[in-house]
Design a protein around this motif. Structure first.
Motif, PDB file in Angstrom:
ATOM      1  N   GLU A   1       1.999  -1.690   4.617  1.00 55.97           N
ATOM      2  CA  GLU A   1       2.185  -0.257   4.406  1.00 55.97           C
ATOM      3  C   GLU A   1       3.632  -0.022   3.996  1.00 55.97           C
ATOM      4  O   GLU A   1       4.549  -0.564   4.615  1.00 55.97           O
ATOM      5  CB  GLU A   1       1.876   0.520   5.686  1.00 55.97           C
ATOM      6  CG  GLU A   1       0.427   0.445   6.133  1.00 55.97           C
ATOM      7  CD  GLU A   1      -0.523   1.252   5.245  1.00 55.97           C
ATOM      8  OE1 GLU A   1      -0.033   1.992   4.353  1.00 55.97           O
ATOM      9  OE2 GLU A   1      -1.740   1.130   5.435  1.00 55.97           O
ATOM     10  N   GLU A  53       3.954   5.237   7.708  1.00 54.95           N
ATOM     11  CA  GLU A  53       2.841   4.298   7.800  1.00 54.95           C
ATOM     12  C   GLU A  53       3.328   2.917   8.237  1.00 54.95           C
ATOM     13  O   GLU A  53       2.661   2.216   8.997  1.00 54.95           O
ATOM     14  CB  GLU A  53       2.118   4.183   6.446  1.00 54.95           C
ATOM     15  CG  GLU A  53       1.376   5.437   6.012  1.00 54.95           C
ATOM     16  CD  GLU A  53       0.007   5.586   6.666  1.00 54.95           C
ATOM     17  OE1 GLU A  53      -0.451   4.646   7.355  1.00 54.95           O
ATOM     18  OE2 GLU A  53      -0.608   6.657   6.499  1.00 54.95           O
ATOM     19  N   TYR A  54       4.515   2.527   7.725  1.00 60.21           N
ATOM     20  CA  TYR A  54       5.076   1.232   8.096  1.00 60.21           C
ATOM     21  C   TYR A  54       5.322   1.187   9.605  1.00 60.21           C
ATOM     22  O   TYR A  54       4.982   0.219  10.290  1.00 60.21           O
ATOM     23  CB  TYR A  54       6.377   1.002   7.319  1.00 60.21           C
ATOM     24  CG  TYR A  54       7.059  -0.303   7.640  1.00 60.21           C
ATOM     25  CD1 TYR A  54       6.479  -1.516   7.268  1.00 60.21           C
ATOM     26  CD2 TYR A  54       8.269  -0.334   8.330  1.00 60.21           C
ATOM     27  CE1 TYR A  54       7.093  -2.726   7.566  1.00 60.21           C
ATOM     28  CE2 TYR A  54       8.893  -1.533   8.632  1.00 60.21           C
ATOM     29  CZ  TYR A  54       8.310  -2.724   8.251  1.00 60.21           C
ATOM     30  OH  TYR A  54       8.917  -3.917   8.559  1.00 60.21           O
ATOM     31  N   LYS A  92       0.860   5.391   0.735  1.00 54.68           N
ATOM     32  CA  LYS A  92       0.182   6.141   1.791  1.00 54.68           C
ATOM     33  C   LYS A  92      -1.149   6.664   1.294  1.00 54.68           C
ATOM     34  O   LYS A  92      -1.225   7.292   0.248  1.00 54.68           O
ATOM     35  CB  LYS A  92       1.068   7.298   2.214  1.00 54.68           C
ATOM     36  CG  LYS A  92       0.484   8.031   3.367  1.00 54.68           C
ATOM     37  CD  LYS A  92       1.360   9.137   3.845  1.00 54.68           C
ATOM     38  CE  LYS A  92       0.487  10.149   4.574  1.00 54.68           C
ATOM     39  NZ  LYS A  92      -0.764   9.593   5.080  1.00 54.68           N
ATOM     40  N   LYS A 116       0.828  -1.203   0.000  1.00 53.51           N
ATOM     41  CA  LYS A 116       0.000   0.000   0.000  1.00 53.51           C
ATOM     42  C   LYS A 116       0.866   1.258   0.000  1.00 53.51           C
ATOM     43  O   LYS A 116       1.829   1.352   0.746  1.00 53.51           O
ATOM     44  CB  LYS A 116      -0.891   0.024   1.245  1.00 53.51           C
ATOM     45  CG  LYS A 116      -2.063  -0.947   1.174  1.00 53.51           C
ATOM     46  CD  LYS A 116      -2.923  -0.802   2.407  1.00 53.51           C
ATOM     47  CE  LYS A 116      -3.586   0.567   2.462  1.00 53.51           C
ATOM     48  NZ  LYS A 116      -3.954   0.932   3.832  1.00 53.51           N
ATOM     49  N   ASP A 125       4.956   3.358   2.987  1.00 53.29           N
ATOM     50  CA  ASP A 125       5.450   4.674   3.388  1.00 53.29           C
ATOM     51  C   ASP A 125       6.138   4.481   4.742  1.00 53.29           C
ATOM     52  O   ASP A 125       5.606   3.762   5.597  1.00 53.29           O
ATOM     53  CB  ASP A 125       4.264   5.642   3.508  1.00 53.29           C
ATOM     54  CG  ASP A 125       4.655   6.969   4.112  1.00 53.29           C
ATOM     55  OD1 ASP A 125       5.125   7.835   3.360  1.00 53.29           O
ATOM     56  OD2 ASP A 125       4.474   7.158   5.334  1.00 53.29           O
ATOM     57  N   GLU A 158      -7.477   4.535   5.278  1.00 50.74           N
ATOM     58  CA  GLU A 158      -7.692   4.634   6.732  1.00 50.74           C
ATOM     59  C   GLU A 158      -9.176   4.858   7.005  1.00 50.74           C
ATOM     60  O   GLU A 158      -9.753   4.269   7.906  1.00 50.74           O
ATOM     61  CB  GLU A 158      -6.898   5.807   7.324  1.00 50.74           C
ATOM     62  CG  GLU A 158      -5.395   5.666   7.263  1.00 50.74           C
ATOM     63  CD  GLU A 158      -4.856   4.628   8.248  1.00 50.74           C
ATOM     64  OE1 GLU A 158      -5.531   4.350   9.256  1.00 50.74           O
ATOM     65  OE2 GLU A 158      -3.759   4.094   7.992  1.00 50.74           O
ATOM     66  N   ASN A 195      -7.180  -2.028   6.125  1.00 51.24           N
ATOM     67  CA  ASN A 195      -6.185  -3.007   6.584  1.00 51.24           C
ATOM     68  C   ASN A 195      -6.800  -4.110   7.447  1.00 51.24           C
ATOM     69  O   ASN A 195      -6.541  -5.290   7.227  1.00 51.24           O
ATOM     70  CB  ASN A 195      -5.061  -2.301   7.349  1.00 51.24           C
ATOM     71  CG  ASN A 195      -4.139  -1.540   6.418  1.00 51.24           C
ATOM     72  OD1 ASN A 195      -4.374  -1.502   5.209  1.00 51.24           O
ATOM     73  ND2 ASN A 195      -3.102  -0.928   6.952  1.00 51.24           N
ATOM     74  N   GLN A 212       2.085   0.952  11.441  1.00 52.51           N
ATOM     75  CA  GLN A 212       1.473  -0.373  11.272  1.00 52.51           C
ATOM     76  C   GLN A 212       2.123  -1.366  12.235  1.00 52.51           C
ATOM     77  O   GLN A 212       1.441  -2.167  12.876  1.00 52.51           O
ATOM     78  CB  GLN A 212       1.603  -0.861   9.828  1.00 52.51           C
ATOM     79  CG  GLN A 212       0.780  -2.137   9.581  1.00 52.51           C
ATOM     80  CD  GLN A 212       0.913  -2.681   8.152  1.00 52.51           C
ATOM     81  OE1 GLN A 212       1.913  -2.470   7.477  1.00 52.51           O
ATOM     82  NE2 GLN A 212      -0.113  -3.380   7.710  1.00 52.51           N
TER      83      GLN A 212
END
Lengths: 223, 478
Positions: B133, B138-139, B111, B109, B135, B116, B121, B142
């Motif tokens: 994720e 974001e990673y 960003k 994915k 980015d 969201e 997810n 997550q």
């Protein structure tokens, strides 16, 4: 009712107050067929030489490195100098771009030229840009077998060749160039506008180069 | 994600007491504001471009149906598929169908705030598909099991020591002596892990900053390049975008791009602006075989034609929250849903209801910085006021507040009573203030005096002072 119709009905219901459908349709068709240019910053509206200089300056500001060479014949030498300066293996990946293919790479006997899309194991990729944008130091690259998009993203170092005559002052002019090259309303699968090397500020807002794309971008301006 | 907006006050309390968070929020107060100002100062046409961007979006919204039709036609002509989703559940189902059709096991994915919003997810995981994720921010969140606290800097609430701890917890191949103390080494580790994931993934999902009706292109704007690898390497590219992302032409997108990056990160242009149109063409050596766009409404069309229509101009740059003193104090999670800060204070009640999101438009002093920096000139404070009115109309605010406002309204409509009450009350308060001229406690004013003293008023009312000032002016003139 299909979801599409339901959404459209909602939108039309909400917009009902705003003018006749006929007038709206005309305004939309007019804009789509003759896109207005809008506000164009004076920054890039320069004569040819000053525009190329601005492009180089802006590209350096976003931490790309830039060199200028006189003709396409001189590109292999510039590439090989870059590889040596960065202590990189003497190997590059290029696509089928006619201009790149016809360059005298064999003058640098030890330089390995691999062709086709990148498989993720290339240290250095070389692409030919469709255009440059002086106001921001951006290069525009179109997907396809000439310059496969994987070369823009997978190698650690991305060398981009751009012809000085293809450097425009502003983004809108490059969009105009794209329309002309591919036909109105037509696009390559991907058009990449690249402004410097990959970076991230996601950890404590500290900018670091080389997030997921190339750690370095080297621009060779021809002409 | 669970909506905690109704508990905004408790959330804010916790945020203020959270030392880690307060340290991290220092990074918002510092960097973003100066960088934006520098970029804006370097472009004399910036304000004219804001007007241009506003006008483009207004025109688009007034013709949204027609531009959506034109866009759909162009996507289809380029070999892509357009799916329409009225609700979050519809969008999730469409994503799952596409994943099932391609036997997808893992999905990368880019960003995307919209994923969201539809809680993609959790849904994919429950269906046995692993979303990754890519980015960096974001990673990180997550791994932490959290949600973004900022729309462009999702992990802005996290410090590097926390990231190191998370990486050591999850990446269990790491040698204990491997240096992970700096953002550079942390980024290298994430880059190595995610590189492999891009190649493994069957489907890549991205959002879109713009959808271009002229060409049927989706545009994403990133700095890391993760969104590009996400849509380049898997067999299938899915674009999830809400319907208001449409712009008419490539030129219109260009105009708005000029204000987007400058407002967001202070860059003239983000590193990667990528226009994608359909799947790979005959002879293309790389790129996805399938290209799908899911157009999500999820409450947007109901905002059209209302006092909240202008909110649909939002391009999600984050400038409003970067400049918001409330966001600076409490961060993004306290807002209790996907969209924080001033844009969230307007959008959240529209999408989840004013009954749940009512605290958000109230958490503002109307200082006006958000509107002053908004590249799309969205009148955010005005719209927060509209929400307060709606809340009052529907009787949603607490009884004490309603009675208080009722009493105020009664006096405000009767100047003689107002004069009488203030000219009696003010001197009394002035006297009660004592030698220190301040109150550390007052009945019904606990909300104020719990955190600071209330200065005792001067012995005369504002209106009395104003009359005297006028009289002096008159005297000076004659």
């Amino acid at each position: 009712m299909s979801p599409r119709d339901a959404i459209m009905t909602n939108i039309r219901g909400a917009l009902a107050a705003g003018g006749s459908d006929e007038a709206r349709r005309k305004a939309v068709e007019a804009r789509l067929s003759r896109p207005p240019k809008g506000v164009i910053p004076a920054r890039g509206q320069l004569d040819d030489e000053a525009r190329v200089e601005l492009f180089c300056e802006m590209a350096r500001r976003v931490t790309a490195s830039v060199v200028r060479v006189r003709s396409h014949d001189r590109v292999p030498k510039a590439v090989s100098e870059y590889l040596r300066a960065k202590n990189l293996p003497s190997s590059i990946r290029i696509g089928d771009d006619r201009r790149l293919k016809s360059m005298p790479w064999d003058k640098f006997g030890s330089l390995e030229v691999r062709r086709g899309p990148s498989d993720g194991f290339d240290e250095t990729g070389v692409s030919h840009a469709l255009a440059g944008i002086a106001e921001t130091g951006t290069v525009a690259l179109a997907s396809g077998k000439d310059n496969p998009t994987t070369i823009n993203f997978l190698p650690e170092h991305h060398i981009v060749v751009v012809d000085a005559k293809d450097i425009s002052g502003d983004l809108e002019s490059v969009m105009g160039r794209v329309r002309k090259k591919f036909g109105k309303g037509e696009m390559p699968r991907t058009l990449n506008l690249i402004t410097g090397p990959s970076r991230s500020g996601d950890i404590e807002q500290k900018i670091i180069l080389g997030a997921h794309g190339p750690r370095a971008v080297h621009v060779i301006v021809v002409g | 994600m669970q909506i905690t907006s109704p508990a905004f006050k408790q959330n804010a309390r916790h945020a203020l007491d959270d030392a880690q968070l307060q340290k991290a929020l220092g990074n918002v107060r510092g960097g973003f504001i100066d960088k934006r100002q520098k970029a804006v100062d370097a472009l004399p046409e910036f304000d004219a471009l804001r007007d241009s961007a506003r006008d483009i979006k207004n025109h688009t919204l007034e013709n949204l149906d027609l531009y959506l039709e034109a866009y759909e036609k162009q996507v289809t002509a380029a070999g892509g598929h357009v799916h329409w989703a009225e609700t979050a559940a519809d969008a999730r189902r469409i994503v799952l169908d596409i994943c099932r059709m391609t036997n997808a096991r893992t999905v990368t994915k880019g960003k995307s705030m919209i994923t969201e919003e539809i809680e993609l997810n959790d849904f994919l995981e429950a269906a046995g598909i692993q979303p990754i994720e890519t980015d960096l921010g974001e990673y990180i969140i997550q791994l932490r099991g959290e949600h973004p606290s900022h729309i462009i800097a999702p992990a802005v609430h996290v410090n590097k020591e926390q990231v190191e701890a998370d990486f050591r917890r999850v990446h269990n191949h790491l040698a204990p002596d491997r240096d992970l103390t700096e953002p550079e080494t942390l980024l290298d580790e994430a880059r190595r892990i995610l590189r492999a994931k891009y190649f493994e993934a069957d489907v890549g999902i991205t959002g879109a900053n713009f959808l271009v009706a002229e060409t049927g292109s989706s545009i994403i704007v990133t700095n890391e390049g993760n969104g590009d690898l996400t849509q380049l390497l898997p067999r299938v590219h899915v674009v999830l975008a809400s319907i208001e992302k449409i712009v008419p032409t490539l030129n219109d997108a260009s105009q708005i791009l000029r204000v987007l990056a400058r407002s967001a990160t202070g860059q003239d242009m983000s590193v990667y602006t990528t226009l994608s149109t359909g799947p790979k063409r005959n002879g293309d050596p790389d790129g996805p075989e399938q290209y799908h766009v899911i157009l999500l409404d999820n409450g947007r069309s109901s905002m059209l034609g209302t006092e909240f229509q202008e909110m649909l101009r939002c391009i999600r740059c984050g400038a409003c929250m970067n400049h918001c003193p409330v966001y600076h104090a409490i961060g993004g999670h306290a807002y209790g849903w996907v969209y924080p800060g001033p844009m969230g204070a307007v959008l959240t009640p529209a999408l989840i209801g004013i009954d749940k999101g009512g605290h958000l438009p109230n958490a503002s002093t109307f200082c006006g910085r958000c509107e002053a920096v908004c590249p799309m000139k969205i009148p955010l404070p005005k719209m927060m006021r509209h929400w307060r009115e709606k809340e009052f109309e529907r009787g949603l605010n607490p009884a004490t507040q309603r009675y208080g406002l009722g009493i105020w309204a009664w006096f405000a409509r009767r100047p003689w009573a107002y004069n009488l009450a203030t000219s009696l009350g003010i001197p009394v308060l002035g006297m009660l203030g004592g030698r220190n001229r301040r109150f550390s406690w007052l009945p019904l004013a606990g909300g104020w005096t719990r955190h600071r003293d209330l200065p005792a008023p001067d012995s005369r009312t504002f209106r009395q002072q104003w009359r005297e000032r006028d009289a002096i002016k008159q005297g000076a003139l004659s």
